[in-house]
Enzyme design. Sequence first.
Site, short mmCIF file in Angstrom:
data_model
loop_
_atom_site.label_atom_id
_atom_site.label_comp_id
_atom_site.label_asym_id
_atom_site.label_seq_id
_atom_site.Cartn_x
_atom_site.Cartn_y
_atom_site.Cartn_z
N HIS A 130 -14.40 -2.67 -2.64
CA HIS A 130 -14.76 -4.07 -2.50
C HIS A 130 -14.83 -4.79 -3.84
CE1 HIS A 130 -16.46 -2.92 1.66
NE2 HIS A 130 -15.23 -3.36 1.75
N HIS A 136 -7.10 -1.98 8.90
CA HIS A 136 -8.13 -1.14 9.53
C HIS A 136 -9.48 -1.80 9.24
CE1 HIS A 136 -4.66 1.52 9.00
NE2 HIS A 136 -5.12 2.27 9.97
N SER A 180 -15.03 -5.27 4.61
CA SER A 180 -13.93 -6.00 3.97
C SER A 180 -13.66 -7.36 4.59
CB SER A 180 -12.66 -5.14 3.99
OG SER A 180 -12.87 -3.92 3.33
N ASP A 209 -2.80 -1.20 16.47
CA ASP A 209 -2.60 -0.21 15.42
C ASP A 209 -2.24 -0.90 14.12
OD1 ASP A 209 -1.91 2.78 14.72
OD2 ASP A 209 -0.22 1.55 14.01
N GLY A 210 -2.94 -0.55 13.05
CA GLY A 210 -2.73 -1.22 11.78
C GLY A 210 -1.36 -0.98 11.19
N ASP A 248 -6.60 0.68 4.75
CA ASP A 248 -7.74 1.60 4.57
C ASP A 248 -7.88 2.45 5.83
OD1 ASP A 248 -10.10 2.83 3.94
OD2 ASP A 248 -11.35 1.06 4.28
#
Length: 282
Positions: A18, A41, A102, A145-146, A166
Amino acid sequence: MNYRHAYHAGNFADVLKHVALLALLDHFGRKPSPYFYLDTHAGRGRYLITATETQRAGEYRGGVLRLLEASQPQPPPVVARYLDLVRELGCEAEQLVAYPGSPLIALSCMRGDDRAGLCELEPGETAALRSELAGDPRAQVHERDGYEALTALLPPREKRGLVLIDPPYEAPDEFERLKTALCAAVARWPAGVFAVWYPIKHGDAAGRFLERMAATGIRRQLVAELCVQRDDSPGGLNGAGLLIINPPWQLDELLAPVLPWLKERLAPTGRGRSRVSWQVPE
């Protein structure tokens, strides 16, 4: 998928991720044209410190809480900005009650005409994220799904932007799937900035991933790593890293003093390491 980020929220790896995310998004905010942020994600957006999962592991105590509570010299500016943001989004009466993920950190930086695509596959986490961000027109939450989103959502209509990847690293072939998806995404959007978080554990899976990425021919690959234990210590998470493709100008110089500062405060005395180095130069 069994992974739940609540067990790890606010740990040293989140601090690294971060702080770097803020440094990257601050760069985009310096120009007036809008940008696109894609989080493949995303998780639930906010993690209550009192939650059973968060308390069971308690990893935040060795991460963000240590920085918030310690009496210390003035931190580097980007770390000070990160801690101020955690206080704003997660503290009540000077007590940490929640850790911002995030999506919340990114949206706190973004302007009215910037846009965020936030992907999460687990239905419960997606529902929590939608509830957290309800009413924010900048954010589009996708239950998908990322890795698939890297193809479906790129390139964006904006010419500038950042992709944060991530994954949970649960699957045995996660690194190989990541490499394939990342290379395809960079090919689709060569001008995009890509930040990939990865764990450093016993064995050298992370090192092999970086070697395979270096061999792809993709230029401008920067690595930032923070370890709080020896790389080869058996057991859990020894460290974490970010592979950043197309990093903004002078990001390496900005992060170079930050990671040793974090290592000195988050790693036990005499353990751990940090580095900021070009894996593939400009």
